[in-house]
Scaffold this active site. Structure first.
Site, PDB file in Angstrom:
ATOM      1  N   ASP A 193      37.282   1.610 -30.651  1.00 15.28           N
ATOM      2  CA  ASP A 193      36.833   0.459 -31.436  1.00 15.28           C
ATOM      3  C   ASP A 193      36.731   0.960 -32.875  1.00 15.28           C
ATOM      4  OD1 ASP A 193      35.735  -2.075 -32.144  1.00 15.28           O
ATOM      5  OD2 ASP A 193      33.734  -1.193 -32.072  1.00 15.28           O
ATOM      6  N   GLU A 204      41.613  -1.515 -30.393  1.00 16.04           N
ATOM      7  CA  GLU A 204      41.450  -2.933 -30.731  1.00 16.04           C
ATOM      8  C   GLU A 204      42.282  -3.257 -31.963  1.00 16.04           C
ATOM      9  OE1 GLU A 204      37.869  -5.809 -32.247  1.00 16.04           O
ATOM     10  OE2 GLU A 204      37.380  -4.353 -30.685  1.00 16.04           O
ATOM     11  N   ASP A 207      29.093   0.074 -30.337  1.00 14.17           N
ATOM     12  CA  ASP A 207      30.475   0.443 -30.666  1.00 14.17           C
ATOM     13  C   ASP A 207      31.128   1.222 -29.529  1.00 14.17           C
ATOM     14  OD1 ASP A 207      30.813  -0.596 -33.452  1.00 14.17           O
ATOM     15  OD2 ASP A 207      29.068   0.679 -33.779  1.00 14.17           O
TER      16      ASP A 207
END
Length: 173
Positions: free
Chosen positions: A8, A67, A139
């Site tokens: 991420d 992502e 996160d």
């Protein structure tokens, strides 16, 4: 059996999550955050690259999932996020890992069941799916969600490939 590293990305905090996919089971291997200092952006990007490279060396993943960039309201933030992603991707490519990218909505759909899920819902479902004793950092949970999304996508593709092979065999006999 494959090891998946999920990322991420962020210019200040980059989450990572590592899982092992064994058949239908997902096994938690590790997670955390690469926190960059308040240095200028080029030095933060260097820290992200070094941190991801270290994680790759430690866990020896077979796949790297990250992502995709979403359109932020602030163009400067979106550009910095893109640069952070680039630093992480270069670390994966240097380690000769295949790189897979997933939209945030698809990741949330894979983990929670809805693409509109919030961070706390993702944390809760990641904790449940991986049987973690406590909630992971936000996160890190998002990064584990990326890895779970890849594992689920990979399982579906393998199943579809098997069905296509079976269908072809049946048709040509």
């Amino acid at each position: 059996m494959s090891v998946i590293l999920g990322i991420d990305p962020g210019s200040r905090v980059t989450g990572y999550g590592v899982i092992r996919q064994q058949g239908r089971h997902l096994i938690y291997l590790g997670s955390g955050c690469i926190r960059t200092s308040d240095l200028e952006l080029p030095l933060r990007l260097k820290q992200i690259y070094a941190g991801v490279s270290e994680i790759i060396t430690q866990f020896q993943p077979d796949a790297f999932a990250i992502e995709q960039v979403f359109m932020a309201k602030n163009a400067d933030s979106a550009l910095k996020l893109g640069q952070a992603r680039g630093s992480a991707i270069v670390a994966a490519v240097n380690a000769e890992l295949p790189v897979y990218e997933y939209a945030a909505r698809l990741i949330k759909q894979a983990v929670v069941g809805t693409g509109a899920a919030d961070k706390s819902q993702v944390q809760h479902m990641v904790q449940q799916m991986l049987k973690l004793p406590g909630k992971p950092q936000a996160d890190a949970a998002d990064a584990l969600g990326v890895a779970i999304c890849h594992a689920n996508t990979n399982k579906t593709l393998i199943a579809l490939a098997g069905q296509a092979t079976s269908a072809r065999r049946g048709r040509y006999r």
